[in-house]
Design a protein around this motif. Structure first.
Motif, PDB file in Angstrom:
ATOM      1  N   THR A  12      45.819  47.530  56.276  1.00 16.65           N
ATOM      2  CA  THR A  12      45.758  46.069  56.437  1.00 16.65           C
ATOM      3  C   THR A  12      46.182  45.700  57.858  1.00 16.65           C
ATOM      4  O   THR A  12      46.953  46.419  58.497  1.00 16.65           O
ATOM      5  CB  THR A  12      46.653  45.336  55.413  1.00 16.65           C
ATOM      6  N   GLY A  13      45.655  44.578  58.322  1.00 19.36           N
ATOM      7  CA  GLY A  13      45.987  44.144  59.694  1.00 19.36           C
ATOM      8  C   GLY A  13      45.522  45.158  60.709  1.00 19.36           C
ATOM      9  O   GLY A  13      46.254  45.527  61.630  1.00 19.36           O
ATOM     10  N   ALA A  14      44.275  45.614  60.530  1.00 21.58           N
ATOM     11  CA  ALA A  14      43.789  46.727  61.352  1.00 21.58           C
ATOM     12  C   ALA A  14      42.949  46.269  62.536  1.00 21.58           C
ATOM     13  O   ALA A  14      42.451  47.094  63.293  1.00 21.58           O
ATOM     14  CB  ALA A  14      42.986  47.688  60.481  1.00 21.58           C
ATOM     15  N   GLY A  17      46.455  45.812  67.503  1.00 24.03           N
ATOM     16  CA  GLY A  17      47.805  46.366  67.575  1.00 24.03           C
ATOM     17  C   GLY A  17      48.029  47.666  66.820  1.00 24.03           C
ATOM     18  O   GLY A  17      47.235  48.607  66.876  1.00 24.03           O
ATOM     19  N   ILE A  18      49.131  47.714  66.082  1.00 25.53           N
ATOM     20  CA  ILE A  18      49.561  48.933  65.396  1.00 25.53           C
ATOM     21  C   ILE A  18      48.534  49.359  64.336  1.00 25.53           C
ATOM     22  O   ILE A  18      48.201  50.539  64.217  1.00 25.53           O
ATOM     23  CB  ILE A  18      50.969  48.707  64.768  1.00 25.53           C
ATOM     24  N   GLY A  19      48.015  48.398  63.577  1.00 29.92           N
ATOM     25  CA  GLY A  19      47.035  48.712  62.528  1.00 29.92           C
ATOM     26  C   GLY A  19      45.769  49.326  63.106  1.00 29.92           C
ATOM     27  O   GLY A  19      45.184  50.251  62.517  1.00 29.92           O
ATOM     28  N   ASN A  83      50.386  49.217  54.403  1.00 31.98           N
ATOM     29  CA  ASN A  83      50.618  47.772  54.434  1.00 31.98           C
ATOM     30  C   ASN A  83      51.198  47.414  55.788  1.00 31.98           C
ATOM     31  O   ASN A  83      52.406  47.529  56.010  1.00 31.98           O
ATOM     32  CB  ASN A  83      51.567  47.376  53.302  1.00 31.98           C
ATOM     33  N   ASN A  84      50.299  47.005  56.685  1.00 32.76           N
ATOM     34  CA  ASN A  84      50.695  46.769  58.073  1.00 32.76           C
ATOM     35  C   ASN A  84      50.581  45.306  58.489  1.00 32.76           C
ATOM     36  O   ASN A  84      51.282  44.878  59.402  1.00 32.76           O
ATOM     37  CB  ASN A  84      49.810  47.643  58.983  1.00 32.76           C
ATOM     38  N   ALA A  85      49.724  44.525  57.797  1.00 34.11           N
ATOM     39  CA  ALA A  85      49.517  43.126  58.210  1.00 34.11           C
ATOM     40  C   ALA A  85      50.848  42.393  58.243  1.00 34.11           C
ATOM     41  O   ALA A  85      51.638  42.488  57.303  1.00 34.11           O
ATOM     42  CB  ALA A  85      48.553  42.435  57.243  1.00 34.11           C
ATOM     43  N   ASP A 102      57.756  30.275  53.642  1.00 34.16           N
ATOM     44  CA  ASP A 102      56.817  30.758  52.614  1.00 34.16           C
ATOM     45  C   ASP A 102      55.717  31.633  53.212  1.00 34.16           C
ATOM     46  O   ASP A 102      55.388  32.681  52.672  1.00 34.16           O
ATOM     47  CB  ASP A 102      56.156  29.579  51.879  1.00 34.16           C
ATOM     48  N   ARG A 103      55.143  31.173  54.323  1.00 32.29           N
ATOM     49  CA  ARG A 103      53.978  31.878  54.877  1.00 32.29           C
ATOM     50  C   ARG A 103      54.336  33.306  55.293  1.00 32.29           C
ATOM     51  O   ARG A 103      53.601  34.253  55.027  1.00 32.29           O
ATOM     52  CB  ARG A 103      53.423  31.093  56.076  1.00 32.29           C
ATOM     53  N   VAL A 104      55.493  33.469  55.951  1.00 30.88           N
ATOM     54  CA  VAL A 104      55.887  34.801  56.411  1.00 30.88           C
ATOM     55  C   VAL A 104      56.171  35.715  55.213  1.00 30.88           C
ATOM     56  O   VAL A 104      55.756  36.875  55.197  1.00 30.88           O
ATOM     57  CB  VAL A 104      57.099  34.719  57.369  1.00 30.88           C
ATOM     58  N   TYR A 181      60.675  47.844  69.366  1.00 33.57           N
ATOM     59  CA  TYR A 181      59.837  46.977  70.199  1.00 33.57           C
ATOM     60  C   TYR A 181      58.616  47.744  70.675  1.00 33.57           C
ATOM     61  O   TYR A 181      58.718  48.656  71.485  1.00 33.57           O
ATOM     62  CB  TYR A 181      60.648  46.407  71.370  1.00 33.57           C
ATOM     63  N   ILE A 182      57.480  47.381  70.125  1.00 26.39           N
ATOM     64  CA  ILE A 182      56.221  48.067  70.418  1.00 26.39           C
ATOM     65  C   ILE A 182      55.326  47.090  71.188  1.00 26.39           C
ATOM     66  O   ILE A 182      55.240  45.908  70.826  1.00 26.39           O
ATOM     67  CB  ILE A 182      55.515  48.488  69.098  1.00 26.39           C
ATOM     68  N   ASP A 183      54.675  47.580  72.228  1.00 22.68           N
ATOM     69  CA  ASP A 183      53.817  46.698  73.036  1.00 22.68           C
ATOM     70  C   ASP A 183      52.537  46.328  72.298  1.00 22.68           C
ATOM     71  O   ASP A 183      51.615  47.129  72.198  1.00 22.68           O
ATOM     72  CB  ASP A 183      53.468  47.386  74.362  1.00 22.68           C
ATOM     73  N   THR A 184      52.498  45.099  71.767  1.00 23.41           N
ATOM     74  CA  THR A 184      51.297  44.562  71.096  1.00 23.41           C
ATOM     75  C   THR A 184      51.269  43.058  71.339  1.00 23.41           C
ATOM     76  O   THR A 184      52.180  42.504  71.956  1.00 23.41           O
ATOM     77  CB  THR A 184      51.332  44.765  69.559  1.00 23.41           C
ATOM     78  N   ASP A 185      50.238  42.392  70.779  1.00 23.95           N
ATOM     79  CA  ASP A 185      50.150  40.922  70.892  1.00 23.95           C
ATOM     80  C   ASP A 185      51.438  40.265  70.389  1.00 23.95           C
ATOM     81  O   ASP A 185      51.875  39.253  70.917  1.00 23.95           O
ATOM     82  CB  ASP A 185      48.991  40.385  70.024  1.00 23.95           C
ATOM     83  N   MET A 186      52.032  40.885  69.325  1.00 27.26           N
ATOM     84  CA  MET A 186      53.211  40.274  68.701  1.00 27.26           C
ATOM     85  C   MET A 186      54.392  40.177  69.660  1.00 27.26           C
ATOM     86  O   MET A 186      55.195  39.257  69.582  1.00 27.26           O
ATOM     87  CB  MET A 186      53.595  41.084  67.453  1.00 27.26           C
TER      88      MET A 186
END
Ligand code: NAP
Length: 241
Positions: A12-14, A17-19, A83-85, A102-104, A181-186
């Protein structure tokens, strides 16, 4: 035990980034991958015979069940689930809205619950399976301004331990990976000063790459891992020691 190149995974969330890195690692090992995300433009970019790209919001349980059905329809089995999303909606507790809380929780924690529940029967029938939940160092250490995110990521660790106990006798191994801390959009939103401050607290003196996480996930789902379950593996340069 089946050949790596006959295995089937859901990530998920592929789309980014990490996914995305996990997906590329699996494909390189000959594993077929159902990739999921919500950005259709990015999903359309997966042009690979071993990829099934599905537009699904993991916070919607019907959509998740439908994803499982599509994967079983295409390949007839599910060996691996990641489960990565995940999302962040940061603010201090006193200003945090119900919606942001709620959303998170819905995306990061309920999403993982829906997919685990959806795949567990086919995995139990197969008497084998690997599930990896992408948690975070924040779920272990906490972080001011991220109570929703920290709660969701700590929740994933509890889910991982409990499910590992429920399904161990069926040959299913369930683990969590807690990136630092991983370099991604997040983490793109951090400015130079914040980045420098964070790096100072990491014993290895640098942020991580998406491949650092992808390699760990791959190890956990590969045949090389036969005896690790219910664990949270930190990929954080020593941040949590
Ligand atoms: N980067 C870090 O430093 C770090 C550290 C610790 C943990 N993590 C965790 O690692 C995971 C991946 O993080 P990342 O940095 O790679 O994030 P990212 O670059 O922001 O990517 C997030 C992915 O999740 C997908 N996504 C978001 N909401 C979704 C939903 N409701 N349904 C389906 N897919 C959804 C996004 O796809 P669409 O936009 O197409 O929906 C995207 O593919 C997250 O769980 C995150 O919490 C990251």
């Amino acid at each position: 035990m089946i050949n790596e190149n006959k295995k089937v995974a859901i990530v998920t969330g592929a789309t980014r980034g990490i996914g995305y890195a996990i997906t590329q690692r699996f494909l390189a090992a000959g594993i077929s991958v159902a990739v999921c995300g919500r950005n259709q433009e990015l999903l359309d970019k997966f042009d690979h015979p071993q990829v099934l790209a599905v537009n699904v919001d993991v916070s919607e349980s019907e959509g998740v069940d439908n994803l499982t059905k599509q994967v079983l329809g295409r390949w007839g089995r599910i060996d691996i689930v990641v489960n990565n999303a995940g999302i962040t909606r940061d603010s201090l507790l006193m200003r945090m809205s119900n919606e942001d809380w709620d959303r998170v929780l819905e995306v990061n924690l309920s999403g993982a619950f829906y997919l685990c529940r959806s795949v567990i029967r086919p995995m139990m029938k197969q008497k084998s399976g690997r599930i990896v939940n992408i948690s975070s160092v924040i779920g272990v250490m906490g972080n001011a301004g991220q109570i929703n995110y920290a709660a969701s990521k700590a929740g994933l660790i509890g889910l991982t331990k409990s499910l590992a106990k429920e399904v161990a006798s069926r040959g299913i191994l369930v683990n969590a990976v807690a990136p630092g801390y991983i370099d991604t959009d997040m983490t793109q939103e951090l400015d130079e000063k914040q980045r420098e401050l964070i790096t100072r607290h990491i014993p290895l003196g640098k942020t991580g790459s998406v491949d650092d996480v992808a390699e760990t996930v791959y190890f956990l789902v590969s045949d090389a891992n036969q005896y690790i379950t219910g664990q949270t593996i930190h990929v954080d340069g020593g941040l949590v020691i």
